[in-house]
Design a protein around this motif. Structure first.
Motif, PDB file in Angstrom:
ATOM      1  N   LEU A  86      85.847 -20.206  85.919  1.00  0.00           N
ATOM      2  CA  LEU A  86      86.587 -19.226  86.883  1.00  0.00           C
ATOM      3  C   LEU A  86      87.814 -18.652  85.617  1.00  0.00           C
ATOM      4  N   ILE A  87      88.494 -19.679  84.936  1.00  0.00           N
ATOM      5  CA  ILE A  87      89.319 -18.537  83.628  1.00  0.00           C
ATOM      6  C   ILE A  87      88.739 -17.432  82.923  1.00  0.00           C
ATOM      7  N   ASN A  88      86.999 -17.786  82.107  1.00  0.00           N
ATOM      8  CA  ASN A  88      86.253 -17.331  81.208  1.00  0.00           C
ATOM      9  C   ASN A  88      86.312 -15.863  82.255  1.00  0.00           C
ATOM     10  N   CYS A  89      85.485 -16.319  83.360  1.00  0.00           N
ATOM     11  CA  CYS A  89      85.441 -14.743  84.214  1.00  0.00           C
ATOM     12  C   CYS A  89      86.719 -13.642  84.995  1.00  0.00           C
ATOM     13  N   TYR A  90      87.608 -14.222  84.939  1.00  0.00           N
ATOM     14  CA  TYR A  90      88.445 -14.014  85.377  1.00  0.00           C
ATOM     15  C   TYR A  90      89.539 -13.230  84.107  1.00  0.00           C
TER      16      TYR A  90
ATOM     17  N   ILE B  91      70.093 -30.850  99.897  1.00  0.00           N
ATOM     18  CA  ILE B  91      70.768 -31.501  98.458  1.00  0.00           C
ATOM     19  C   ILE B  91      72.099 -30.941  98.926  1.00  0.00           C
ATOM     20  N   THR B  92      73.235 -31.583  98.586  1.00  0.00           N
ATOM     21  CA  THR B  92      74.710 -31.023  98.554  1.00  0.00           C
ATOM     22  C   THR B  92      74.686 -30.687  96.843  1.00  0.00           C
ATOM     23  N   PRO B  93      75.285 -29.868  96.723  1.00  0.00           N
ATOM     24  CA  PRO B  93      75.646 -28.995  95.301  1.00  0.00           C
ATOM     25  C   PRO B  93      77.294 -29.686  95.168  1.00  0.00           C
ATOM     26  N   ASP B  94      77.174 -29.586  94.090  1.00  0.00           N
ATOM     27  CA  ASP B  94      78.046 -30.931  93.376  1.00  0.00           C
ATOM     28  C   ASP B  94      78.845 -29.924  92.281  1.00  0.00           C
ATOM     29  N   VAL B  95      80.544 -30.802  91.482  1.00  0.00           N
ATOM     30  CA  VAL B  95      80.947 -29.094  90.625  1.00  0.00           C
ATOM     31  C   VAL B  95      80.787 -28.713  90.207  1.00  0.00           C
ATOM     32  N   ARG B  96      79.211 -29.528  89.265  1.00  0.00           N
ATOM     33  CA  ARG B  96      78.605 -28.536  88.616  1.00  0.00           C
ATOM     34  C   ARG B  96      77.763 -27.608  89.064  1.00  0.00           C
ATOM     35  N   THR B  97      77.110 -27.727  90.003  1.00  0.00           N
ATOM     36  CA  THR B  97      76.603 -26.413  90.571  1.00  0.00           C
ATOM     37  C   THR B  97      77.366 -25.738  91.052  1.00  0.00           C
ATOM     38  N   PHE B  98      78.381 -26.121  91.481  1.00  0.00           N
ATOM     39  CA  PHE B  98      79.599 -24.492  91.458  1.00  0.00           C
ATOM     40  C   PHE B  98      79.433 -24.289  90.791  1.00  0.00           C
ATOM     41  N   SER B  99      80.372 -24.855  89.372  1.00  0.00           N
ATOM     42  CA  SER B  99      80.550 -23.780  88.229  1.00  0.00           C
ATOM     43  C   SER B  99      79.482 -23.372  87.631  1.00  0.00           C
ATOM     44  N   ILE B 100      78.206 -23.088  87.383  1.00  0.00           N
ATOM     45  CA  ILE B 100      76.840 -22.778  87.519  1.00  0.00           C
ATOM     46  C   ILE B 100      76.359 -21.067  88.573  1.00  0.00           C
ATOM     47  N   LEU B 101      77.200 -20.996  89.852  1.00  0.00           N
ATOM     48  CA  LEU B 101      77.038 -20.265  90.504  1.00  0.00           C
ATOM     49  C   LEU B 101      78.075 -19.973  90.568  1.00  0.00           C
ATOM     50  N   ILE B 102      79.883 -19.839  90.183  1.00  0.00           N
ATOM     51  CA  ILE B 102      80.423 -19.294  90.040  1.00  0.00           C
ATOM     52  C   ILE B 102      80.534 -18.055  88.522  1.00  0.00           C
ATOM     53  N   ASN B 103      79.782 -19.004  87.561  1.00  0.00           N
ATOM     54  CA  ASN B 103      79.751 -18.198  86.358  1.00  0.00           C
ATOM     55  C   ASN B 103      78.534 -17.192  86.734  1.00  0.00           C
ATOM     56  N   CYS B 104      77.829 -17.653  87.515  1.00  0.00           N
ATOM     57  CA  CYS B 104      76.079 -16.275  87.003  1.00  0.00           C
ATOM     58  C   CYS B 104      77.050 -14.888  88.310  1.00  0.00           C
ATOM     59  N   TYR B 105      78.093 -15.301  89.425  1.00  0.00           N
ATOM     60  CA  TYR B 105      78.682 -14.871  89.985  1.00  0.00           C
ATOM     61  C   TYR B 105      79.569 -13.838  89.074  1.00  0.00           C
ATOM     62  N   GLY B 106      80.288 -14.488  88.496  1.00  0.00           N
ATOM     63  CA  GLY B 106      81.955 -13.941  87.602  1.00  0.00           C
ATOM     64  C   GLY B 106      81.430 -12.643  86.194  1.00  0.00           C
ATOM     65  N   LYS B 107      79.872 -13.464  85.950  1.00  0.00           N
ATOM     66  CA  LYS B 107      79.945 -12.768  85.177  1.00  0.00           C
ATOM     67  C   LYS B 107      79.852 -11.141  85.110  1.00  0.00           C
ATOM     68  N   THR B 108      78.801 -10.925  86.558  1.00  0.00           N
ATOM     69  CA  THR B 108      78.817  -9.675  87.318  1.00  0.00           C
ATOM     70  C   THR B 108      80.136  -9.352  87.689  1.00  0.00           C
ATOM     71  N   ARG B 109      80.848  -9.672  87.824  1.00  0.00           N
ATOM     72  CA  ARG B 109      82.478  -9.622  88.666  1.00  0.00           C
ATOM     73  C   ARG B 109      82.421  -9.406  89.803  1.00  0.00           C
ATOM     74  N   ARG B 110      81.367 -10.209  90.544  1.00  0.00           N
ATOM     75  CA  ARG B 110      81.100 -10.313  91.973  1.00  0.00           C
ATOM     76  C   ARG B 110      81.872 -11.613  92.518  1.00  0.00           C
ATOM     77  N   PHE B 111      83.367 -10.974  92.773  1.00  0.00           N
ATOM     78  CA  PHE B 111      84.632 -11.840  92.426  1.00  0.00           C
ATOM     79  C   PHE B 111      84.896 -12.548  93.972  1.00  0.00           C
ATOM     80  N   GLU B 112      84.191 -11.672  94.895  1.00  0.00           N
ATOM     81  CA  GLU B 112      84.264 -12.118  96.667  1.00  0.00           C
ATOM     82  C   GLU B 112      83.619 -13.451  96.906  1.00  0.00           C
ATOM     83  N   GLU B 113      82.146 -13.046  95.680  1.00  0.00           N
ATOM     84  CA  GLU B 113      81.006 -14.082  96.353  1.00  0.00           C
ATOM     85  C   GLU B 113      82.313 -16.034  95.543  1.00  0.00           C
ATOM     86  N   VAL B 114      82.749 -15.306  94.234  1.00  0.00           N
ATOM     87  CA  VAL B 114      83.586 -16.300  93.475  1.00  0.00           C
ATOM     88  C   VAL B 114      84.612 -17.111  94.543  1.00  0.00           C
TER      89      VAL B 114
END
Length: 147
Positions: A51-55, A6-29
């Motif tokens: 991304l803007i919201n997390c940062y 399964i190839t992730p799409d932009v929505r998948t990446f947005s969800i993952l970024i949100n998860c890591y961003g909320k926990t301030r794991r910016f290296e993973e972002v």
């Protein structure tokens, strides 16, 4: 995902970024952003808003500004959510000059502010004891028929 072919799409990446961003794991972002680039997945307004919201919540305003510039370079027009996020981030840190600039930009782009952004801003102005601005925003909301 790769194991499932399964190839992730932009929505998948947005969800993952949100998860890591909320926990301030910016290296993973940043790793996810690099993966998107490698897969030639172009961020959309939703991904950039995430991304803007997390940062912004982490008060990493250099990154927020970098992302705003990237948005412009990618020819992605900010939407009402983009501005609401920015107003929230800048308002809560009492960067009212930037907030006023954002409101002016919204007018120029013919983007109507939403009630959430204006309520957040009223709250921020109130906490800063800027009651003239509170009343001005209430009047503006009435003019725009925002309740």
């Amino acid at each position: 995902m790769a194991q499932l072919n399964i190839t992730p799409d932009v929505r998948t990446f947005s969800i993952l970024i949100n998860c890591y961003g909320k926990t301030r794991r910016f290296e993973e972002v940043n790793h996810l952003l690099h993966q998107m680039e490698q897969l030639n997945i172009r961020p959309d307004v939703q991904a950039l808003n995430t991304l803007i919201n997390c940062y912004g919540k982490a008060k990493k305003f250099d990154e927020v500004n970098r992302l705003r510039n990237e948005m412009a370079q990618l020819n992605i027009t900010p939407d009402v959510r983009t501005f609401s996020i920015l107003i929230n981030c800048y308002g809560k840190t009492r960067r009212f000059e930037e907030v006023n600039h954002l409101l002016h930009q919204m007018e120029q782009l013919n983007i109507r502010p939403d009630v959430q952004a204006l309520n957040t801003l009223i709250n921020c102005y109130g906490k800063a004891k800027k009651f003239d601005e509170v009343n001005g925003l209430r009047n503006r909301m009435a003019q725009l028929n925002i309740t």
